[in-house]
Design an enzyme around this catalytic site. Structure first.
Site, PDB file in Angstrom:
ATOM      1  N   LYS A 235      28.085  -4.606  -0.092  1.00 28.03           N
ATOM      2  CA  LYS A 235      29.186  -3.803  -0.613  1.00 28.03           C
ATOM      3  C   LYS A 235      30.533  -4.353  -0.155  1.00 28.03           C
ATOM      4  CE  LYS A 235      31.484  -0.345  -2.353  1.00 28.03           C
ATOM      5  NZ  LYS A 235      31.716  -0.264  -3.800  1.00 28.03           N
ATOM      6  N   CYS A 289      39.246   1.027  -2.403  1.00 27.88           N
ATOM      7  CA  CYS A 289      38.269   0.013  -2.015  1.00 27.88           C
ATOM      8  C   CYS A 289      38.936  -1.221  -1.417  1.00 27.88           C
ATOM      9  CB  CYS A 289      37.417  -0.391  -3.225  1.00 27.88           C
ATOM     10  SG  CYS A 289      36.427   0.940  -3.920  1.00 27.88           S
TER      11      CYS A 289
END
Length: 455
Positions: A235, A289
């Site tokens: 991720k 993010c």
């Protein structure tokens, strides 16, 4: 192992029987966190299993869900998915995480991991949820973490915490990291099949269970990796790749002035090579993010990461560069920044999405205001323009404001309709190469392409 979960997993149960038990609601699911990513995930779990409790600390969110309404906007299909799930009693919501944990056999954690004031990962939200899970954890339960986490958080922090607070042995429950790979505005599509799903368990059985469950959610491949730490890194590496790539594009974009070329044109041509995938330069990088993930590595590993640190600095400086170019354009036009009015077009971090977390507009509007400019914020998508420095305005109000400068930060489609013919030749800084034919504007500077004067 509990009777309920024996029907889902256990090496002595046929896989088809385990899947059927999940699909028929025999395994109660709790999804902790009903935000932009969590509510779509809960809706998909509800559609597949018919037995989901959503947990959120915000009572307004819980009440909306229980009324069959989605509090998450701009998410295609989610309104209908939530309404259907509640009507069929497949989904219900609560603020009581412990109660949900006591009733659930499968626990899915998808709450934010933000940064503290020192730019270090703040695990407090995840740890609080894990404590609730532990209070209701039973032998045979499974815990899946979808929240983005620093490497080794599952094995070094969360597994010991679950063991300590539940009183269970480490091998009495399954634990896997299964990162969300979704984007705002397309969450349901992404969850159900846009990309392969990554799962990494603390042991072979945990990985097997995670693969089985997510195989029921997605039409795409489920890819098992060796352990939770590898899955955590998957991720993070996705976000780090983009941050570094964007930093390279931004660095190249700033060469437009010195080389007197259109760097965007060069990037487009370079990308015809299959191994070259350069991003476009721009006014800055926002969102929940990319601006955060580098710190999950930089601040948590002992290994030096000079490339990641440099890339983050380059991207953060694009906001300053945008302000500098605005001031420079104004001075060239004979207006000092302290005497100028500046309209900032777009404050959300991404076109079409009402999300302002880490948006470049925060720094840009603050810096222009601090320099003495009268700042106007124009964004047809943002629901909270008043939170930004400056005064909210609409496109139709621009002619009356008569700004000395327009700065495009976020390329909303609505900005195709800037009333150029009713503006008195403002200077323009286009941070996204997205303004169409500002024919009556003054000096126009496009980040990555450099200065150009309209005819």
């Amino acid at each position: 192992m509990s009777t309920t979960l024996c029907r889902l997993y256990g090496s002595d149960r046929p896989a088809d029987e385990q899947r059927r038990a999940f699909r028929e609601g025999g395994v109660p699911v709790a999804v902790y966190g009903l935000g932009k990513m969590g509510l779509p995930l809960a809706a998909v779990f509800a559609d597949r299993s018919g037995n989901v409790t959503g947990v959120d600390i915000d009572s307004a969110v819980v009440n909306a869900v229980n009324d069959g309404q989605s509090p998450v906007e701009d998410e295609p299909g989610l309104d209908t998915a939530v309404e259907t799930a509640v009507e069929t009693e497949s989904l219900r919501a609560t603020t009581d995480g412990v109660d949900a944990a006591e009733s659930a056999a499968l626990h899915v954690v998808i709450v934010p991991t933000l940064l503290d004031d020192a730019d270090s990962p703040d695990l407090s939200a995840v740890e609080s949820v894990v404590d609730d899970v532990a209070a209701g954890l039973a032998p045979g339960d499974a815990v899946f973490l979808e929240s983005t986490l620093p490497p080794r958080t599952c094995v070094d922090v969360l597994r010991p915490r679950l063991v300590e607070k539940s009183g269970l042995a480490p091998d009495e429950f399954a634990l896997a990291f299964c990162p969300e790979r979704t984007a705002s505005g397309r969450a349901l599509e992404d969850i159900t099949g846009s990309y392969p799903k990554i799962v990494g368990g603390v042991d072979e059985e945990s990985t097997r269970v995670a693969k089985l469950v997510y195989g029921e959610l997605t039409s795409n491949e489920v890819i098992p990796v060796s352990d939770p730490t590898t899955a955590e890194c998957v991720k993070l590496f996705e976000g780090l790749y983009r941050d570094v790539n964007i930093a390279l594009a931004n660095e190249l974009g700033r060469l437009a002035d010195g080389l007197a070329i259109d760097v965007r044109e060069a990037i487009e041509a370079a990308n015809t090579q299959p191994y070259c995938e350069l991003h476009d330069p721009g006014a800055g990088v926002g969102g929940h993010c990319i601006p955060y993930y580098p710190h999950f590595v930089i601040d948590t590993v002992e290994t030096s990461t000079p490339l990641l640190e440099t890339a983050r600095r380059v991207n953060e400086r694009m906001e300053e560069f945008t302000v500098h170019k605005t001031v420079e354009q104004l001075v060239d036009a004979g207006t000092e920044i302290g005497d100028a009015s500046v309209a900032v077009l777009g404050v959300t971090y991404r076109p079409g999405i009402d999300e302002t977390r880490a948006s470049p507009a925060w720094t840009i509007t603050a810096a222009l205001s601090a320099a003495g400019a009268d700042v106007y914020t124009v964004d047809p998508v943002c629901s909270d323009l008043a939170a930004f420095p400056g005064r909210p305005a609409t496109l139709s109000e621009l002619p009356a404001i008569d700004p000395d400068a327009l700065v495009l930060v976020t390329a909303h489609d609505a900005f195709d309709d800037v009333p150029w013919d009713r503006l008195a030749d403002p200077v323009v800084v286009d941070g996204r190469d997205a303004l169409t034919d500002p024919a009556t504007a003054g000096e126009v500077y496009t980040i990555g392409s450099g200065p150009a004067t309209s005819d």
